[in-house]
Design a protein around this motif. Structure first.
Motif, short mmCIF file in Angstrom:
data_model
loop_
_atom_site.label_atom_id
_atom_site.label_comp_id
_atom_site.label_asym_id
_atom_site.label_seq_id
_atom_site.Cartn_x
_atom_site.Cartn_y
_atom_site.Cartn_z
N ARG A 1 -14.50 9.41 56.03
CA ARG A 1 -15.40 8.86 57.05
C ARG A 1 -14.59 8.61 58.31
N PRO A 2 -15.25 8.68 59.46
CA PRO A 2 -14.54 8.42 60.71
C PRO A 2 -14.17 6.95 60.85
N SER A 3 -13.18 6.69 61.67
CA SER A 3 -12.79 5.30 61.95
C SER A 3 -13.56 4.76 63.15
N GLY A 4 -14.19 5.63 63.91
CA GLY A 4 -14.97 5.22 65.07
C GLY A 4 -15.52 6.44 65.77
N PHE A 5 -16.30 6.21 66.80
CA PHE A 5 -16.83 7.31 67.61
C PHE A 5 -15.76 7.77 68.58
N SER A 6 -15.66 9.08 68.78
CA SER A 6 -14.77 9.60 69.81
C SER A 6 -15.47 9.62 71.16
N ILE A 7 -16.80 9.68 71.14
CA ILE A 7 -17.62 9.58 72.35
C ILE A 7 -18.76 8.62 72.03
N ALA A 8 -18.98 7.65 72.91
CA ALA A 8 -20.07 6.69 72.75
C ALA A 8 -20.26 5.96 74.08
N PRO A 9 -21.47 5.43 74.33
CA PRO A 9 -21.65 4.59 75.51
C PRO A 9 -20.79 3.34 75.40
N PRO A 10 -20.55 2.64 76.49
CA PRO A 10 -19.77 1.41 76.41
C PRO A 10 -20.32 0.47 75.34
N GLY A 11 -19.44 0.01 74.44
CA GLY A 11 -19.84 -0.88 73.35
C GLY A 11 -20.50 -0.17 72.18
N GLY A 12 -20.70 1.14 72.28
CA GLY A 12 -21.38 1.88 71.22
C GLY A 12 -20.61 1.94 69.91
N SER A 13 -19.31 1.78 69.97
CA SER A 13 -18.49 1.83 68.75
C SER A 13 -18.24 0.44 68.16
N ASP A 14 -18.68 -0.60 68.85
CA ASP A 14 -18.45 -1.96 68.36
C ASP A 14 -19.33 -2.25 67.14
N ASP A 15 -18.74 -2.88 66.13
CA ASP A 15 -19.46 -3.33 64.93
C ASP A 15 -20.21 -2.19 64.23
N VAL A 16 -19.56 -1.05 64.08
CA VAL A 16 -20.18 0.11 63.42
C VAL A 16 -19.44 0.38 62.11
N GLU A 17 -20.21 0.64 61.06
CA GLU A 17 -19.67 1.02 59.75
C GLU A 17 -20.14 2.43 59.44
N PHE A 18 -19.20 3.30 59.08
CA PHE A 18 -19.51 4.70 58.79
C PHE A 18 -19.49 4.95 57.29
N SER A 19 -20.31 5.90 56.86
CA SER A 19 -20.25 6.38 55.48
C SER A 19 -20.55 7.87 55.49
N THR A 20 -19.98 8.58 54.51
CA THR A 20 -20.22 10.01 54.36
C THR A 20 -20.71 10.29 52.95
N GLN A 21 -21.46 11.37 52.83
CA GLN A 21 -21.94 11.85 51.53
C GLN A 21 -21.95 13.37 51.58
N PHE A 22 -21.91 13.99 50.41
CA PHE A 22 -21.96 15.44 50.37
C PHE A 22 -22.56 15.93 49.06
N THR A 23 -23.09 17.16 49.10
CA THR A 23 -23.64 17.82 47.91
C THR A 23 -23.02 19.21 47.83
N GLY A 24 -23.08 19.81 46.63
CA GLY A 24 -22.55 21.15 46.45
C GLY A 24 -23.48 22.01 45.61
N HIS A 25 -23.58 23.30 45.98
CA HIS A 25 -24.41 24.27 45.27
C HIS A 25 -23.64 25.59 45.22
N GLY A 26 -23.70 26.25 44.11
CA GLY A 26 -22.98 27.52 43.93
C GLY A 26 -22.26 27.48 42.60
N VAL A 27 -20.97 27.88 42.59
CA VAL A 27 -20.22 27.83 41.34
C VAL A 27 -19.97 26.39 40.90
N THR A 28 -19.94 25.46 41.87
CA THR A 28 -19.84 24.04 41.56
C THR A 28 -21.09 23.36 42.11
N ASN A 29 -21.81 22.66 41.24
CA ASN A 29 -23.04 21.98 41.64
C ASN A 29 -22.87 20.48 41.45
#
Length: 168
Positions: free
Chosen positions: A94-122
């Motif tokens: 997950r990112p540690s913050g936004f690389s581009i955001a309006p002023p204050g846009g990165s303050d108090d933000v929590e990121f999460s990532t998720q992923f899925t897979g299809h093919g030889v590995t599902n």
């Protein structure tokens, strides 16, 4: 807008980068770069290769407290992961913050990532920090990013963050 940046690390070739354009699905342009980090092939030609195929998009929820690629009509980032054997694991940082955001846009933000897979590995929707063991061959991967504002709401504007897709 969501931007995916693909990078292949191959011992003989060095690295190549590509930036793909995306569509915006909300009043707020939101984006993230996906940086694949791959293990270089050994002398015996073992490899894991990530190719980014399509950018995704993030949409804001009611109240603008969340930006997510899981909210309809947003789209995930798409990548093809090809391995030469079953000894590789896939995860998403997950990112540690936004690389581009309006002023204050990165303050108090929590990121999460998720992923899925299809093919030889599902595998079904999985938290990004979980390592998924890949089988030999091609797996199509969907990468999702979510940003939650812990206090207040996201301001209108452009947002971009970097997500790392790892094959190790």
């Amino acid at each position: 807008m969501i931007f995916l940046r693909g990078r292949r690390h191959l011992a003989a070739l060095g690295s190549a980068a590509c930036l793909l354009a995306a569509t915006s699905a909300s009043a707020q342009d939101t984006g993230f770069d996906v940086e694949p980090m791959l293990q270089a092939p050994a002398a015996n030609k073992q490899f894991c290769q990530i190719i980014v195929n399509q950018n995704g998009s993030m949409v804001q929820n009611v109240g603008s407290t969340k930006l997510s690629s899981l909210i309809n009509p947003a789209m995930p980032g798409l990548a093809d992961v090809t391995t030469s054997n079953g000894s590789y694991y896939l995860s998403v940082d997950r990112p540690s913050g936004f690389s581009i955001a309006p002023p204050g846009g990165s303050d108090d933000v929590e990121f999460s990532t998720q992923f899925t897979g299809h093919g030889v590995t599902n595998f079904a929707l999985t938290p990004g920090d979980s390592r998924m063991k890949l089988k030999n061959g091609l797996t199509n991967v969907e990468v999702h990013l979510e940003a939650r504002k812990l206090r207040g709401s996201f301001k209108a504007g452009n947002y971009r963050a970097t997500v790392i897709l790892r094959c190790e």
